[in-house]
Design a protein around this motif. Structure first.
Motif, short mmCIF file in Angstrom:
data_model
loop_
_atom_site.label_atom_id
_atom_site.label_comp_id
_atom_site.label_asym_id
_atom_site.label_seq_id
_atom_site.Cartn_x
_atom_site.Cartn_y
_atom_site.Cartn_z
N HIS A 88 0.83 -1.20 0.00
CA HIS A 88 0.00 0.00 0.00
C HIS A 88 0.87 1.26 0.00
N VAL A 89 1.92 1.26 0.83
CA VAL A 89 2.82 2.42 0.87
C VAL A 89 3.55 2.56 -0.46
N LEU A 90 3.99 1.43 -1.01
CA LEU A 90 4.70 1.43 -2.30
C LEU A 90 3.80 2.02 -3.40
N ALA A 91 2.56 1.56 -3.45
CA ALA A 91 1.64 2.05 -4.47
C ALA A 91 1.38 3.54 -4.31
N ALA A 92 1.24 3.99 -3.06
CA ALA A 92 0.99 5.41 -2.81
C ALA A 92 2.18 6.27 -3.24
N PHE A 93 3.37 5.75 -3.04
CA PHE A 93 4.58 6.51 -3.36
C PHE A 93 4.84 6.59 -4.86
N TYR A 94 4.61 5.48 -5.56
CA TYR A 94 4.99 5.42 -6.97
C TYR A 94 3.85 5.73 -7.94
N VAL A 129 2.17 8.00 -9.11
CA VAL A 129 2.06 9.44 -9.29
C VAL A 129 0.94 9.74 -10.29
N GLY A 130 0.18 10.78 -10.00
CA GLY A 130 -0.85 11.21 -10.95
C GLY A 130 -2.23 10.70 -10.57
N TYR A 131 -3.06 10.50 -11.59
CA TYR A 131 -4.46 10.20 -11.33
C TYR A 131 -4.92 9.06 -12.23
N HIS A 132 -5.87 8.28 -11.73
CA HIS A 132 -6.46 7.21 -12.53
C HIS A 132 -7.41 7.79 -13.58
N GLN A 133 -8.19 8.77 -13.16
CA GLN A 133 -9.10 9.47 -14.06
C GLN A 133 -9.04 10.94 -13.72
N VAL A 157 2.31 -10.52 -10.26
CA VAL A 157 2.92 -9.73 -11.34
C VAL A 157 2.12 -8.45 -11.57
N ALA A 158 0.79 -8.58 -11.64
CA ALA A 158 -0.05 -7.40 -11.83
C ALA A 158 0.04 -6.46 -10.63
N LEU A 159 0.10 -7.02 -9.42
CA LEU A 159 0.22 -6.21 -8.20
C LEU A 159 1.50 -5.39 -8.23
N LEU A 160 2.61 -6.03 -8.59
CA LEU A 160 3.90 -5.32 -8.64
C LEU A 160 3.86 -4.23 -9.70
N TYR A 161 3.30 -4.55 -10.86
CA TYR A 161 3.26 -3.57 -11.95
C TYR A 161 2.47 -2.33 -11.55
N PHE A 162 1.27 -2.53 -11.01
CA PHE A 162 0.43 -1.38 -10.67
C PHE A 162 0.92 -0.65 -9.43
N SER A 163 1.76 -1.30 -8.62
CA SER A 163 2.26 -0.65 -7.41
C SER A 163 3.46 0.24 -7.68
N ILE A 164 4.16 0.01 -8.79
CA ILE A 164 5.37 0.81 -9.04
C ILE A 164 5.26 1.64 -10.31
N SER A 165 4.08 1.64 -10.94
CA SER A 165 3.90 2.41 -12.18
C SER A 165 3.14 3.70 -11.90
N PRO A 166 3.45 4.78 -12.64
CA PRO A 166 2.64 6.00 -12.52
C PRO A 166 1.19 5.72 -12.89
N ALA A 167 0.29 6.47 -12.32
CA ALA A 167 -1.13 6.24 -12.56
C ALA A 167 -1.58 6.73 -13.93
N ASP A 168 -0.83 7.67 -14.53
CA ASP A 168 -1.19 8.15 -15.86
C ASP A 168 0.08 8.34 -16.68
N ASN A 169 -0.06 8.79 -17.91
CA ASN A 169 1.06 8.84 -18.84
C ASN A 169 1.86 10.13 -18.79
N THR A 170 1.39 11.12 -18.06
CA THR A 170 2.06 12.43 -18.11
C THR A 170 2.60 12.92 -16.77
N SER A 171 1.98 12.51 -15.67
CA SER A 171 2.32 13.12 -14.38
C SER A 171 3.77 12.86 -13.96
#
Length: 389
Positions: A11-17, A19-23, A354-368
């Protein structure tokens, strides 16, 4: 305890990495509204929802005061402030989830299924990512879950009028923060009255708490818009009675079924949908059924549909899956036996991680993330920007 610790870390990892917004509403109707109150932008730059007075002032108020606090200690980097808010939101949602799982795990019979409940509840691939969002969907869902847990715990152990009142306030704030959660609240209140046969005086206290929250919502709206208004009523008027949301598209009734099958990673999505349907049928008097059925099904009949509108139901999905497995554990149907095979379950765990790791360390959008790097590079300097095209 190991699953709880790992869930906390993710949860902390996802919050940190993330960045940005889902919508974009997560940015434009929370942070930009707070930016208006901070003097960072003008009302003419805000989306049409601001001028229609149809968004709650509670979340912008939170961002406003957190930003002011950071400015007082000479921290002005907006990305740092947003990261702090995401971490706080993720920890609040994590806490609510732990309390929710503690409440309902007593309905799970075997220790093995209890471990699966905690694993799915804290580490289902999209849940930490969702919990990190300071969106109206997650903020409202978290307040609802806290109110729900406090309500059921109070009924089982204490019957305290004060705790019933706080439960009502939390449910009311959940409604004020995102008005669609009213479907879930209505289901909960109906279950309390019709199935649980809750005493009238307790129901009266809960309703009084909800009305107090509505008044708090009005105060937040007055602060944001500088006039007395009721944002949730304005929202209902524009989107329900005037059908203004349909401007952004009208989707067919089967839209959510199609999207759930696609987005929840087939073939696992097939098993998930089957388990949810089995839960509703087998446990039709369960409080989770009464809350999720109206919330999910009524969204089918709203003209404009987005999958994120159903995100608050994600918090209940792991419990529904495990309870369905518990109900079906002695069923010998070939399809059910296939989904219960150890090989299929191991494959599901690998894909989930695999999906958990990807979404936890990836930015939430393409620009932020790129904007954050640019901000860090030019902070305190006078940049020259070149535009191509």
């Amino acid at each position: 305890s190991q699953i709880i610790f790992f869930g906390f870390a993710v949860h902390v990892l996802a919050a940190f990495y993330s960045v940005g917004y889902h919508q974009c509403d997560e940015l434009f109707q929370v942070y930009e509204f707070a930016g208006f109150k901070l003097g960072l932008n003008s009302s003419s730059e805000l989306p049409w929802e601001f001028h229609e007075r149809m968004r709650s002032g509670i979340q912008p108020f939170i961002v406003y005061w957190i930003t002011n606090f950071f400015h007082c200690v000479s921290v002005t980097n907006p990305f740092s402030i947003a990261s702090f808010i995401r971490i706080c939101m993720a920890l609040l949602s994590f806490t609510a989830t732990v309390k929710f799982l503690n409440l309902l795990e007593r309905e799970i019979v075997t220790e093995k299924l209890k471990r699966w409940l905690w694993y799915a509840g804290l580490l289902f691939w999209c849940i930490p990512y969702f919990h990190a969002r300071f969106s109206s969907e997650n903020f409202s869902a978290t307040l609802f879950m806290l109110g729900f847990v406090m309500l059921l715990n109070t009924m089982r152990h204490k019957n305290s009028y004060g705790l019933f009142l706080v439960s009502g306030i939390l449910l009311g704030l959940a409604f004020v923060s995102r008005f669609q959660i009213s479907f879930m609240i209505t289901g909960l209140l109906a279950w309390l009255l019709l199935v649980n046969k809750t005493r009238f005086q307790y129901m009266a206290v809960i309703f009084f708490g909800i009305f107090l929250a509505l008044f708090v919502g009005m105060l937040g709206d007055q602060w944001l818009y500088n006039e007395w208004t009721i944002s949730w009523w304005n929202y209902l008027d524009l989107n329900l009675f005037q059908d203004k949301a349909s401007v952004y598209g009208k989707e067919p009734v089967y839209f959510y079924v199609e999207q759930v099958f696609l987005q929840l990673l087939p073939p696992f999505s097939v098993a998930i949908v089957f388990c949810v349907a089995a839960f509703w049928v087998k446990l039709h008097k369960h409080v989770v059924t009464w809350m999720t059925v109206p919330f999910i099904l009524l969204h089918f009949f709203v003209a404009h549909k987005e999958l994120r509108f159903l995100f608050p139901a994600l918090n209940f999905l792991p419990f529904m899956l495990i309870m369905s497995l518990q109900q079906l554990q002695n069923n010998s149907h070939p399809a059910i036996l296939y989904f219960k095979k150890e090989g299929f379950l191991r494959f599901a765990v690998v894909v989930n991680m695999v999906a958990l790791l990807y979404f936890s360390i990836s930015p939430a959008d393409n620009t932020s993330y790129s904007l954050k790097k640019i901000y860090d590079l030019v902070e305190g300097k006078s940049p020259v920007l070149y535009y191509e095209g």
